[in-house]
Design a protein around this motif. Structure first.
Motif, PDB file in Angstrom:
ATOM      1  N   LEU A  26      13.396 -38.296  13.389  1.00 21.76           N
ATOM      2  CA  LEU A  26      13.450 -39.488  12.781  1.00 21.76           C
ATOM      3  C   LEU A  26      12.091 -39.963  12.450  1.00 21.76           C
ATOM      4  CD1 LEU A  26      15.379 -41.796  11.852  1.00 21.76           C
ATOM      5  CD2 LEU A  26      14.650 -42.947  13.945  1.00 21.76           C
ATOM      6  N   THR A  27      10.976 -39.520  13.278  1.00 22.33           N
ATOM      7  CA  THR A  27       9.603 -40.098  12.819  1.00 22.33           C
ATOM      8  C   THR A  27       9.152 -39.205  11.725  1.00 22.33           C
ATOM      9  OG1 THR A  27       9.067 -40.718  14.967  1.00 22.33           O
ATOM     10  CG2 THR A  27       7.113 -40.023  13.746  1.00 22.33           C
ATOM     11  N   VAL A  28       9.457 -37.647  11.792  1.00 19.98           N
ATOM     12  CA  VAL A  28       9.171 -36.953  10.392  1.00 19.98           C
ATOM     13  C   VAL A  28       9.687 -37.443   9.287  1.00 19.98           C
ATOM     14  CG1 VAL A  28       9.390 -34.582   9.785  1.00 19.98           C
ATOM     15  CG2 VAL A  28       8.596 -34.797  11.944  1.00 19.98           C
ATOM     16  N   GLY A  29      11.132 -37.723   9.295  1.00 15.56           N
ATOM     17  CA  GLY A  29      11.771 -38.415   8.328  1.00 15.56           C
ATOM     18  C   GLY A  29      10.969 -39.657   7.570  1.00 15.56           C
ATOM     19  N   ILE A  30      10.637 -40.684   8.481  1.00 18.11           N
ATOM     20  CA  ILE A  30      10.152 -41.729   8.035  1.00 18.11           C
ATOM     21  C   ILE A  30       8.810 -41.487   7.344  1.00 18.11           C
ATOM     22  CG2 ILE A  30       9.225 -43.964   9.016  1.00 18.11           C
ATOM     23  CD1 ILE A  30      11.464 -44.059  11.080  1.00 18.11           C
ATOM     24  N   ALA A  31       8.024 -40.645   7.998  1.00 16.26           N
ATOM     25  CA  ALA A  31       6.803 -40.199   7.324  1.00 16.26           C
ATOM     26  C   ALA A  31       7.032 -39.542   6.146  1.00 16.26           C
ATOM     27  CB  ALA A  31       6.030 -39.320   8.489  1.00 16.26           C
ATOM     28  N   ALA A  32       7.924 -38.776   5.637  1.00 20.10           N
ATOM     29  CA  ALA A  32       8.052 -38.205   4.533  1.00 20.10           C
ATOM     30  C   ALA A  32       8.481 -39.418   3.468  1.00 20.10           C
ATOM     31  CB  ALA A  32       9.200 -37.317   4.688  1.00 20.10           C
ATOM     32  N   LEU A  33       9.245 -40.277   3.935  1.00 22.95           N
ATOM     33  CA  LEU A  33       9.618 -41.325   3.061  1.00 22.95           C
ATOM     34  C   LEU A  33       8.378 -41.999   2.590  1.00 22.95           C
ATOM     35  CD1 LEU A  33      13.030 -42.622   4.415  1.00 22.95           C
ATOM     36  CD2 LEU A  33      12.590 -41.473   2.113  1.00 22.95           C
ATOM     37  N   GLN A  34       7.513 -42.421   3.619  1.00 23.14           N
ATOM     38  CA  GLN A  34       6.362 -43.171   3.523  1.00 23.14           C
ATOM     39  C   GLN A  34       5.428 -42.347   2.364  1.00 23.14           C
ATOM     40  OE1 GLN A  34       4.898 -44.279   7.142  1.00 23.14           O
ATOM     41  NE2 GLN A  34       5.892 -46.244   7.174  1.00 23.14           N
ATOM     42  N   GLY A  35       5.249 -41.123   2.906  1.00 25.13           N
ATOM     43  CA  GLY A  35       4.507 -40.281   1.789  1.00 25.13           C
ATOM     44  C   GLY A  35       4.957 -40.217   0.433  1.00 25.13           C
ATOM     45  N   TYR A  36       6.357 -40.386   0.294  1.00 23.65           N
ATOM     46  CA  TYR A  36       6.888 -40.344  -1.036  1.00 23.65           C
ATOM     47  C   TYR A  36       6.375 -41.739  -1.726  1.00 23.65           C
ATOM     48  CZ  TYR A  36      10.188 -40.640  -4.999  1.00 23.65           C
ATOM     49  OH  TYR A  36      10.736 -40.492  -6.442  1.00 23.65           O
ATOM     50  N   GLY A  37       6.729 -42.764  -0.965  1.00 26.90           N
ATOM     51  CA  GLY A  37       6.074 -44.165  -1.435  1.00 26.90           C
ATOM     52  C   GLY A  37       5.014 -44.220  -1.742  1.00 26.90           C
ATOM     53  N   THR A  38       3.936 -43.730  -0.741  1.00 33.00           N
ATOM     54  CA  THR A  38       2.524 -43.902  -1.225  1.00 33.00           C
ATOM     55  C   THR A  38       2.318 -42.898  -2.505  1.00 33.00           C
ATOM     56  OG1 THR A  38       2.008 -43.686   0.970  1.00 33.00           O
ATOM     57  CG2 THR A  38       0.346 -43.221  -0.324  1.00 33.00           C
ATOM     58  N   SER A  39       2.925 -41.894  -2.732  1.00 32.33           N
ATOM     59  CA  SER A  39       2.580 -41.000  -4.008  1.00 32.33           C
ATOM     60  C   SER A  39       3.188 -41.954  -5.118  1.00 32.33           C
ATOM     61  CB  SER A  39       3.168 -39.592  -3.826  1.00 32.33           C
ATOM     62  OG  SER A  39       4.718 -39.824  -4.040  1.00 32.33           O
ATOM     63  N   VAL A  40       4.281 -42.514  -5.000  1.00 31.00           N
ATOM     64  CA  VAL A  40       4.740 -43.398  -6.212  1.00 31.00           C
ATOM     65  C   VAL A  40       3.919 -44.411  -6.616  1.00 31.00           C
ATOM     66  CG1 VAL A  40       6.777 -44.657  -7.014  1.00 31.00           C
ATOM     67  CG2 VAL A  40       7.261 -42.464  -6.161  1.00 31.00           C
ATOM     68  N   LYS A  41       3.381 -45.266  -5.455  1.00 33.27           N
ATOM     69  CA  LYS A  41       2.528 -46.086  -5.682  1.00 33.27           C
ATOM     70  C   LYS A  41       1.239 -45.646  -6.301  1.00 33.27           C
ATOM     71  CE  LYS A  41       0.565 -50.135  -5.164  1.00 33.27           C
ATOM     72  NZ  LYS A  41       1.265 -51.267  -6.082  1.00 33.27           N
ATOM     73  N   PHE A  42       0.756 -44.638  -6.089  1.00 34.96           N
ATOM     74  CA  PHE A  42      -0.510 -43.994  -6.726  1.00 34.96           C
ATOM     75  C   PHE A  42      -0.342 -43.835  -7.969  1.00 34.96           C
ATOM     76  CE2 PHE A  42      -2.661 -42.920  -2.597  1.00 34.96           C
ATOM     77  CZ  PHE A  42      -3.491 -44.066  -2.356  1.00 34.96           C
ATOM     78  N   LEU A  43       0.852 -43.069  -8.203  1.00 32.67           N
ATOM     79  CA  LEU A  43       1.243 -42.594  -9.652  1.00 32.67           C
ATOM     80  C   LEU A  43       1.335 -44.024 -10.715  1.00 32.67           C
ATOM     81  CD1 LEU A  43       3.689 -39.496  -8.835  1.00 32.67           C
ATOM     82  CD2 LEU A  43       1.198 -39.409  -9.875  1.00 32.67           C
ATOM     83  N   ASN A  44       1.728 -44.951 -10.046  1.00 35.17           N
ATOM     84  CA  ASN A  44       2.221 -46.003 -11.085  1.00 35.17           C
ATOM     85  C   ASN A  44       1.174 -47.229 -11.072  1.00 35.17           C
ATOM     86  OD1 ASN A  44       4.663 -45.135 -11.838  1.00 35.17           O
ATOM     87  ND2 ASN A  44       5.747 -45.867  -9.870  1.00 35.17           N
ATOM     88  N   THR A  45      -0.040 -46.783 -10.344  1.00 33.62           N
ATOM     89  CA  THR A  45      -1.176 -47.914 -10.134  1.00 33.62           C
ATOM     90  C   THR A  45      -1.899 -48.047 -11.497  1.00 33.62           C
ATOM     91  OG1 THR A  45      -1.498 -47.535  -7.933  1.00 33.62           O
ATOM     92  CG2 THR A  45      -3.229 -48.689  -9.244  1.00 33.62           C
ATOM     93  N   PRO A  46      -1.943 -49.105 -12.405  1.00 33.91           N
ATOM     94  CA  PRO A  46      -2.460 -49.135 -13.588  1.00 33.91           C
ATOM     95  C   PRO A  46      -3.872 -49.044 -13.676  1.00 33.91           C
ATOM     96  CG  PRO A  46      -1.576 -51.426 -12.903  1.00 33.91           C
ATOM     97  CD  PRO A  46      -1.136 -50.452 -11.829  1.00 33.91           C
ATOM     98  N   THR A  47      -4.645 -48.351 -14.315  1.00 31.08           N
ATOM     99  CA  THR A  47      -6.006 -48.248 -14.488  1.00 31.08           C
ATOM    100  C   THR A  47      -6.456 -48.407 -15.954  1.00 31.08           C
ATOM    101  OG1 THR A  47      -5.745 -45.814 -14.645  1.00 31.08           O
ATOM    102  CG2 THR A  47      -5.894 -46.736 -12.340  1.00 31.08           C
ATOM    103  N   THR A  48      -7.837 -48.559 -15.877  1.00 28.82           N
ATOM    104  CA  THR A  48      -8.329 -48.674 -17.079  1.00 28.82           C
ATOM    105  C   THR A  48      -9.365 -47.601 -17.290  1.00 28.82           C
ATOM    106  OG1 THR A  48     -10.321 -50.310 -16.464  1.00 28.82           O
ATOM    107  CG2 THR A  48      -8.338 -51.192 -17.422  1.00 28.82           C
TER     108      THR A  48
END
Length: 91
Positions: free
Chosen positions: A5-27
């Motif tokens: 379960l810990t590994v599954g939660i870590a994978a979900l958090q990793g996916y969420g982190t990558s989506v957040k970084f990809l969608n962060t607006p930058t100039t």
């Protein structure tokens, strides 16, 4: 079961982190200058592997009789941030 379960939660958090970084607006230049699929796969893999390593390290600390390994790792993380938070500007 708890480890899986810990590994599954870590994978979900990793996916969420990558989506957040990809969608962060930058100039100017993009925050993630590589292929988004490759970035997502590598982020999920690395954060999950880091979580597995920390679980293993905590188990090793516990097995050696030093104390409760995971609790010690959490405590060390909190203590390591104390100097920075003590001198942080609160304005």
């Amino acid at each position: 079961m708890t480890r899986m379960l810990t590994v599954g939660i870590a994978a979900l958090q990793g996916y969420g982190t990558s989506v957040k970084f990809l969608n962060t607006p930058t100039t100017g230049s993009p925050l993630v200058p590589v292929d988004p699929v490759l970035f997502t796969i590598s982020t999920v893999f690395l954060l999950t592997a880091g979580t597995i390593f920390m679980m293993w390290l905590g188990e090793q600390i516990t097995d050696r009789g030093i104390g409760n390994g995971i609790s010690l790792i959490i405590f060390i993380g909190i203590v390591a941030r104390l100097p920075a938070s003590a001198f942080r500007n609160t304005n």
